[in-house]
Scaffold this motif. Structure first.
Motif, PDB file in Angstrom:
ATOM      1  N   SER A   1       0.012  -9.132 -11.491  1.00  0.00           N
ATOM      2  CA  SER A   1      -0.151  -8.247 -10.346  1.00  0.00           C
ATOM      3  C   SER A   1      -1.267  -7.250 -10.623  1.00  0.00           C
ATOM      4  O   SER A   1      -1.583  -6.952 -11.773  1.00  0.00           O
ATOM      5  N   THR A   2      -1.885  -6.725  -9.569  1.00  0.00           N
ATOM      6  CA  THR A   2      -3.015  -5.812  -9.722  1.00  0.00           C
ATOM      7  C   THR A   2      -2.800  -4.561  -8.887  1.00  0.00           C
ATOM      8  O   THR A   2      -2.021  -4.554  -7.937  1.00  0.00           O
ATOM      9  N   LYS A   3      -3.532  -3.505  -9.257  1.00  0.00           N
ATOM     10  CA  LYS A   3      -3.454  -2.260  -8.508  1.00  0.00           C
ATOM     11  C   LYS A   3      -4.826  -1.603  -8.444  1.00  0.00           C
ATOM     12  O   LYS A   3      -5.680  -1.837  -9.303  1.00  0.00           O
ATOM     13  N   ARG A   4      -5.010  -0.768  -7.432  1.00  0.00           N
ATOM     14  CA  ARG A   4      -6.267  -0.036  -7.282  1.00  0.00           C
ATOM     15  C   ARG A   4      -5.991   1.293  -6.597  1.00  0.00           C
ATOM     16  O   ARG A   4      -5.379   1.334  -5.536  1.00  0.00           O
TER      17      ARG A   4
ATOM     18  N   THR B   1       0.841  -1.189   0.000  1.00  0.00           N
ATOM     19  CA  THR B   1       0.000   0.000   0.000  1.00  0.00           C
ATOM     20  C   THR B   1       0.879   1.243   0.000  1.00  0.00           C
ATOM     21  O   THR B   1       1.685   1.435   0.915  1.00  0.00           O
TER      22      THR B   1
ATOM     23  N   LEU C   1      -2.692   3.997  -3.027  1.00  0.00           N
ATOM     24  CA  LEU C   1      -2.601   3.105  -4.186  1.00  0.00           C
ATOM     25  C   LEU C   1      -2.275   1.724  -3.625  1.00  0.00           C
ATOM     26  O   LEU C   1      -1.245   1.535  -2.971  1.00  0.00           O
ATOM     27  N   TYR C   2      -3.176   0.764  -3.860  1.00  0.00           N
ATOM     28  CA  TYR C   2      -3.075  -0.569  -3.270  1.00  0.00           C
ATOM     29  C   TYR C   2      -2.663  -1.566  -4.346  1.00  0.00           C
ATOM     30  O   TYR C   2      -3.253  -1.605  -5.425  1.00  0.00           O
ATOM     31  N   LEU C   3      -1.648  -2.377  -4.046  1.00  0.00           N
ATOM     32  CA  LEU C   3      -1.103  -3.333  -5.016  1.00  0.00           C
ATOM     33  C   LEU C   3      -1.095  -4.736  -4.441  1.00  0.00           C
ATOM     34  O   LEU C   3      -0.825  -4.925  -3.245  1.00  0.00           O
TER      35      LEU C   3
END
Length: 230
Positions: free
Chosen positions: A79-82, A26, A88-90
């Motif tokens: 991998s993902t992100k939001r 994060t 910013l959360y990964l």
């Protein structure tokens, strides 16, 4: 000169299940300006720069940036992100399926005061099989998906929208105790009227007996000690 944002991290490991062999990371920076965000990720590195702040809230806008070389390789495409209003959360997929935790997130063993263990997601290595995966409702709420990466859907199925106590499916008026279903108010009058009209004993379904218990959101499990390079 850009400042270094706070980074929180935690991890899980697995020798057989890639989805459980991950790093939770994060970038803890409220009010990131999406238009200013520059984000790059490869198998070995993560780079980030952005402007954050909100003059309307009295929060000064500042520039932030950092680059991290990972302890080991990750699978960048999985991998993902939001991005949300707070961070910013990964979720970074580790490339090597192995039981042992990473001792740190950075390749170099250099202390970085900006990189910290995310204790809200931490579980010990020998307890991770029993622990649930981190809940993502807090981390994933906010500004929708980014960049077309996997796991970046919209807000449609987010927890707390339509299924939360007091929102939509609860007895009475929005399910709130004392609103529309309390004895002595609309519910009692309706029962009397229904009796006069031959409606019998159906009564209002929300007459106060079925309040949903609030769910316990334990949040994402904690993580491993953090050391990082500047």
């Amino acid at each position: 000169m850009p400042q270094h944002p706070e980074i929180l991290w935690a991890q899980r490991s697995s020798t057989s299940t890639p989805e459980k062999n991950v790093v939770y990371l994060t970038i803890n920076l409220p009010d990131i300006k999406e238009s200013s965000l520059k984000f790059g990720i490869s198998e070995t590195t993560l780079s980030f720069s952005a402007t954050a702040g909100d003059a309307a809230k009295g929060i000064e806008e500042k520039d932030y940036a950092f680059e991290v070389e990972f302890y080991k390789e990750i699978n960048a495409t999985e991998s993902t992100k939001r991005l949300n209003s707070r961070s910013l959360y990964l979720i970074l997929r580790k490339k090597d399926l192995e039981e042992e935790y990473w001792p740190r997130i950075t390749k170099e063993k250099v202390k970085n005061s900006h990189i910290k263990t995310d204790f809200s997601k931490w579980v010990d290595e020998d307890e991770q099989d029993e622990a649930a995966a981190p809940a993502e409702d807090d981390d994933m709420m906010g500004m929708g998906g980014m960049g077309g990466m996997p796991g970046m859907g919209g807000m449609g199925g987010m927890p707390g929208m339509g299924g939360m106590p007091g929102m939509g499916g609860m007895p009475g008026m929005g399910g709130m105790p004392g609103m529309g279903g309390m004895p002595g108010m609309g519910g009692m009058l309706m029962m009397a009227q229904m009796g006069q009209m031959g409606g019998g004993g159906d009564g209002p379904s929300g007459s106060g007996g079925d309040e949903d218990d609030e769910s316990d959101d334990d949040g994402p499990p904690p993580l491993e000690e953090v050391e990082a390079a500047k």
